[in-house]
Design a protein around this motif. Structure first.
Motif, PDB file in Angstrom:
ATOM      1  N   ARG A  50       0.799  -7.832  12.960  1.00 40.97           N
ATOM      2  CA  ARG A  50       0.962  -7.123  13.887  1.00 40.97           C
ATOM      3  C   ARG A  50       1.302  -5.106  12.801  1.00 40.97           C
ATOM      4  O   ARG A  50       1.134  -4.101  13.972  1.00 40.97           O
ATOM      5  N   ILE A  51       1.425  -5.726  11.663  1.00 41.44           N
ATOM      6  CA  ILE A  51       1.321  -4.651  11.178  1.00 41.44           C
ATOM      7  C   ILE A  51       0.341  -4.394   9.890  1.00 41.44           C
ATOM      8  O   ILE A  51       0.083  -5.999   9.346  1.00 41.44           O
ATOM      9  N   HIS A  52      -0.344  -3.531   8.490  1.00 41.87           N
ATOM     10  CA  HIS A  52      -1.143  -3.752   7.431  1.00 41.87           C
ATOM     11  C   HIS A  52      -0.240  -5.236   6.659  1.00 41.87           C
ATOM     12  O   HIS A  52       0.835  -4.975   6.357  1.00 41.87           O
ATOM     13  N   ARG A  53      -1.011  -6.061   6.112  1.00 35.38           N
ATOM     14  CA  ARG A  53      -0.221  -6.543   5.427  1.00 35.38           C
ATOM     15  C   ARG A  53       0.396  -6.163   4.198  1.00 35.38           C
ATOM     16  O   ARG A  53       1.277  -6.845   3.997  1.00 35.38           O
ATOM     17  N   THR A  54      -0.580  -5.141   3.421  1.00 36.61           N
ATOM     18  CA  THR A  54       0.378  -4.495   2.311  1.00 36.61           C
ATOM     19  C   THR A  54       1.534  -4.084   2.837  1.00 36.61           C
ATOM     20  O   THR A  54       2.348  -4.111   2.020  1.00 36.61           O
ATOM     21  N   ALA A  55       1.407  -3.401   4.430  1.00 33.28           N
ATOM     22  CA  ALA A  55       2.682  -2.613   4.677  1.00 33.28           C
ATOM     23  C   ALA A  55       3.655  -3.533   4.372  1.00 33.28           C
ATOM     24  O   ALA A  55       5.233  -3.419   3.971  1.00 33.28           O
ATOM     25  N   ALA A  56       3.352  -4.735   5.098  1.00 33.47           N
ATOM     26  CA  ALA A  56       4.438  -6.224   5.900  1.00 33.47           C
ATOM     27  C   ALA A  56       5.265  -6.640   4.408  1.00 33.47           C
ATOM     28  O   ALA A  56       6.415  -6.623   4.580  1.00 33.47           O
ATOM     29  N   ALA A  57       3.798  -6.242   2.962  1.00 31.84           N
ATOM     30  CA  ALA A  57       4.619  -7.308   1.404  1.00 31.84           C
ATOM     31  C   ALA A  57       5.304  -6.181   1.345  1.00 31.84           C
ATOM     32  O   ALA A  57       6.584  -6.328   0.554  1.00 31.84           O
ATOM     33  N   LEU A  58       5.689  -4.445   1.195  1.00 30.10           N
ATOM     34  CA  LEU A  58       6.109  -3.757   0.906  1.00 30.10           C
ATOM     35  C   LEU A  58       7.034  -3.650   0.867  1.00 30.10           C
ATOM     36  O   LEU A  58       8.239  -3.772   0.654  1.00 30.10           O
ATOM     37  N   GLY A  59       7.061  -3.813   2.824  1.00 37.14           N
ATOM     38  CA  GLY A  59       8.717  -3.721   3.846  1.00 37.14           C
ATOM     39  C   GLY A  59       9.701  -5.155   2.951  1.00 37.14           C
ATOM     40  O   GLY A  59      11.043  -4.625   2.704  1.00 37.14           O
ATOM     41  N   GLY A  60       9.127  -6.401   3.029  1.00 39.15           N
ATOM     42  CA  GLY A  60       9.587  -7.064   2.428  1.00 39.15           C
ATOM     43  C   GLY A  60       9.748  -6.792   1.170  1.00 39.15           C
ATOM     44  O   GLY A  60      11.502  -7.433   0.916  1.00 39.15           O
ATOM     45  N   ILE A 105     -10.523 -11.631  -0.911  1.00 36.00           N
ATOM     46  CA  ILE A 105     -12.117 -11.901  -0.176  1.00 36.00           C
ATOM     47  C   ILE A 105     -11.531 -10.762   1.084  1.00 36.00           C
ATOM     48  O   ILE A 105     -12.301 -10.202   1.725  1.00 36.00           O
ATOM     49  N   LEU A 106     -10.139 -11.162   1.384  1.00 32.82           N
ATOM     50  CA  LEU A 106      -9.971 -10.550   2.772  1.00 32.82           C
ATOM     51  C   LEU A 106      -9.565  -8.469   2.392  1.00 32.82           C
ATOM     52  O   LEU A 106      -9.980  -8.153   3.870  1.00 32.82           O
ATOM     53  N   GLY A 107      -9.836  -8.400   1.567  1.00 30.82           N
ATOM     54  CA  GLY A 107      -9.096  -7.029   1.437  1.00 30.82           C
ATOM     55  C   GLY A 107     -11.013  -6.261   0.761  1.00 30.82           C
ATOM     56  O   GLY A 107     -11.659  -5.801   1.538  1.00 30.82           O
ATOM     57  N   ILE A 108     -12.220  -7.385  -0.028  1.00 31.03           N
ATOM     58  CA  ILE A 108     -13.579  -7.074   0.392  1.00 31.03           C
ATOM     59  C   ILE A 108     -14.116  -6.568   1.253  1.00 31.03           C
ATOM     60  O   ILE A 108     -14.503  -6.318   1.712  1.00 31.03           O
ATOM     61  N   THR A 134     -14.226 -15.009 -10.012  1.00 31.34           N
ATOM     62  CA  THR A 134     -15.330 -15.094  -9.800  1.00 31.34           C
ATOM     63  C   THR A 134     -16.344 -14.654  -8.070  1.00 31.34           C
ATOM     64  O   THR A 134     -16.488 -14.232  -7.787  1.00 31.34           O
ATOM     65  N   VAL A 135     -15.180 -14.528  -7.594  1.00 33.20           N
ATOM     66  CA  VAL A 135     -14.889 -13.910  -5.870  1.00 33.20           C
ATOM     67  C   VAL A 135     -14.865 -12.432  -5.600  1.00 33.20           C
ATOM     68  O   VAL A 135     -16.665 -12.034  -5.141  1.00 33.20           O
ATOM     69  N   LEU A 136     -15.088 -11.875  -6.780  1.00 31.93           N
ATOM     70  CA  LEU A 136     -15.315 -10.594  -6.857  1.00 31.93           C
ATOM     71  C   LEU A 136     -16.222 -10.424  -7.736  1.00 31.93           C
ATOM     72  O   LEU A 136     -17.595  -9.312  -7.183  1.00 31.93           O
ATOM     73  N   LEU A 137     -16.790 -11.120  -8.377  1.00 34.17           N
ATOM     74  CA  LEU A 137     -18.806 -10.987  -8.835  1.00 34.17           C
ATOM     75  C   LEU A 137     -19.885 -11.217  -7.389  1.00 34.17           C
ATOM     76  O   LEU A 137     -20.628 -11.036  -7.589  1.00 34.17           O
ATOM     77  N   TRP A 157      -7.524  -1.066  -3.701  1.00 32.84           N
ATOM     78  CA  TRP A 157      -6.203  -0.202  -3.985  1.00 32.84           C
ATOM     79  C   TRP A 157      -5.146  -1.385  -2.642  1.00 32.84           C
ATOM     80  O   TRP A 157      -4.395  -2.231  -3.778  1.00 32.84           O
ATOM     81  N   PRO A 158      -5.520  -1.413  -1.775  1.00 33.80           N
ATOM     82  CA  PRO A 158      -4.078  -2.127  -1.047  1.00 33.80           C
ATOM     83  C   PRO A 158      -4.198  -3.729  -1.415  1.00 33.80           C
ATOM     84  O   PRO A 158      -2.623  -3.310  -1.648  1.00 33.80           O
ATOM     85  N   THR A 159      -5.124  -4.292  -1.743  1.00 37.33           N
ATOM     86  CA  THR A 159      -4.933  -5.511  -2.082  1.00 37.33           C
ATOM     87  C   THR A 159      -3.913  -5.323  -3.902  1.00 37.33           C
ATOM     88  O   THR A 159      -3.464  -6.141  -3.085  1.00 37.33           O
ATOM     89  N   LEU A 160      -4.820  -4.795  -4.740  1.00 42.97           N
ATOM     90  CA  LEU A 160      -3.627  -4.586  -5.666  1.00 42.97           C
ATOM     91  C   LEU A 160      -2.456  -4.428  -4.863  1.00 42.97           C
ATOM     92  O   LEU A 160      -1.448  -4.845  -5.587  1.00 42.97           O
ATOM     93  N   VAL A 161      -1.661  -3.934  -4.244  1.00 41.31           N
ATOM     94  CA  VAL A 161      -0.125  -3.473  -3.586  1.00 41.31           C
ATOM     95  C   VAL A 161       0.730  -4.508  -2.691  1.00 41.31           C
ATOM     96  O   VAL A 161       1.389  -4.966  -3.090  1.00 41.31           O
ATOM     97  N   PHE A 162      -0.381  -5.259  -2.248  1.00 42.26           N
ATOM     98  CA  PHE A 162       0.181  -6.400  -1.776  1.00 42.26           C
ATOM     99  C   PHE A 162       0.314  -6.762  -2.287  1.00 42.26           C
ATOM    100  O   PHE A 162       1.292  -8.157  -1.993  1.00 42.26           O
TER     101      PHE A 162
END
Length: 425
Positions: free
Chosen positions: A21-31, A385-388, A116-119, A278-283
């Protein structure tokens, strides 16, 4: 009362993440903000405490490796590897998925699964574009393979490091006890891929023929930067593998490698951090704070203790409860704080059962590592992976990932039960 509120906040944030319903980063930061507001955690616990704070090792490992990958990207090395993989697979989609999954699993046993998944992700985007294949099934399969492969060794998944430290286990102990099972799990997983992703295996003879005519070395655009990047990457990987000897945390190694590569190359700092998610790191930061609040308020400890008490001293039952209970909990909370909380309880149970009690450590490791495949936020590699994918306009939804992940986690964890029973119990 605070514990109840903390659970409600976590469940609410999880629902928002799952329903998107909202971006996962916003949900995690709000929580995370709400957890701080109700005093379920505080600045000391959220930022500095060993068991309940943001895991800065994960954050800075991700940051360092993202910078290294970002520097390597313009060299053409990922296009080179993509063409090589497509040629080896002869353009056959399923054969390509098997090849990429096996490479990912083996690499995840030597590195951590996030690295590994980053590579492997940039390679996957290129090869799927060349062969006109949907990229999402390949990325999802690779992250499953990384979590399975990382289970095999002490350095493959962070929970294994925690377990090794608490139980006094060595790198070879993990190889002897878990690596044979991981080989079996990978064979099962590859068979599952053939069924789960069958609609993605669209063979295009013309595209395949075009790829077969390509020369991988023609993809390299900057040989000097490639040599510099691969040299630094090799040093970083060597330091990861030699962690038991060098005693440098992977995050420190990754940051040192990133800094060295930026210093010796002509890449500017702005160019180096352009590929950072950056959104992934903040999440991750928000998620760590929320889970840390559950640790602080005793929620995770209470659940873990209840599972231990339910076994009533029976080793077989204790191992199965640990295996399946850890798998279920690791699907919804990060497995690092879970294992940190559970390991002292397991340490008390093991001596009562003699040598056979060691099986409880393997049950904990298998449940925590493999359970991470169940949902999109069950393991760090999943979130990366979701962020990439989102950054590259190939968005993978929470439920698109989770509907496959639940099946993979259930089957692989269930396959561990007879292995543990026959070998140890």
């Amino acid at each position: 009362m605070i514990a109840i509120l903390a659970v409600l906040i976590f469940v609410g944030a999880y629902i928002l993440i799952a329903t998107e319903r909202i971006h996962r980063t916003a949900a995690a930061l709000g929580g995370a903000g709400l957890m701080l507001l109700i005093h379920a955690t505080d600045a000391e616990s959220a930022f500095f405490a060993e068991e309940s704070a943001i895991d800065w090792n994960v954050i800075f490992l991700l940051l360092g490796m993202m910078v290294i990958v970002g520097v390597l990207k313009p060299t053409g090395v990922f296009e080179y590897l993509a063409i090589w993989a497509a040629r080896r697979a002869k353009g056959r989609p399923f054969r390509l998925m098997v090849l990429l999954s096996v490479i990912t699993a083996v690499a995840s046993a030597l590195l951590d699964n996030v690295t590994t998944v980053l590579l492997i992700a940039p390679v996957t985007f290129v090869v799927c574009e060349r062969l006109a294949l949907p990229v999402a099934p390949y990325l999802i399969a690779e992250v499953f393979a990384s979590n399975i492969g990382g289970t095999a060794t002490l350095v493959g998944d962070p929970p294994n490091i925690i377990i090794a430290s608490r139980a006094g286990l060595t790198f070879n102990d993990f190889l002897i006890h878990l690596a044979p099972l991981v080989v079996i799990l990978m064979i099962i997983f590859i068979g599952m891929c053939r069924v789960m992703f069958r609609h993605a295996f669209r063979y295009d003879p013309e595209r395949a023929a075009e790829v077969m005519r390509l020369e991988p070395r023609d993809a390299i655009r900057d040989r000097r930067l490639l040599v510099q990047g691969l040299t630094v990457l090799a040093l970083v990987i060597a330091a990861f593998v030699l962690h038991p000897v060098l005693h440098y945390e992977p995050s420190v190694v990754a940051l040192l490698g990133a800094g060295l590569l930026v210093a010796i190359s002509k890449i500017t700092a702005a160019e180096a951090i352009r590929e950072v998610e950056w959104p992934t790191l903040v999440f991750f930061m928000g998620l760590f704070v929320m889970v840390g609040a559950l640790v602080n308020t005793g929620v995770i400890g209470a659940v873990s203790q209840a599972a231990a008490d339910a076994t009533e001293g029976r080793l077989g039952l204790a191992a199965m409860v640990l295996l399946f209970g850890s798998g279920a909990l690791s699907a919804i909370v990060d497995n690092i704080p879970y294992v940190a909380t559970m390991s002292p309880i397991v340490a008390e149970l093991v001596p009562a059962h003699g040598d056979a009690g060691q099986s409880l450590w393997w049950a904990l490791a298998l449940g925590a590592d493999l359970g991470g495949n169940a949902t999109a936020i069950g393991a760090s590699a999943n979130v990366v992976i979701l962020g990439i994918a989102e950054r590259n306009n190939a968005r993978i939804s929470f439920w698109q990932f989770t509907r496959y992940g639940l099946v993979v986690a259930a089957v692989t964890i269930a396959a561990c039960a007879p292995y543990l029973w026959l070998r140890y119990l």
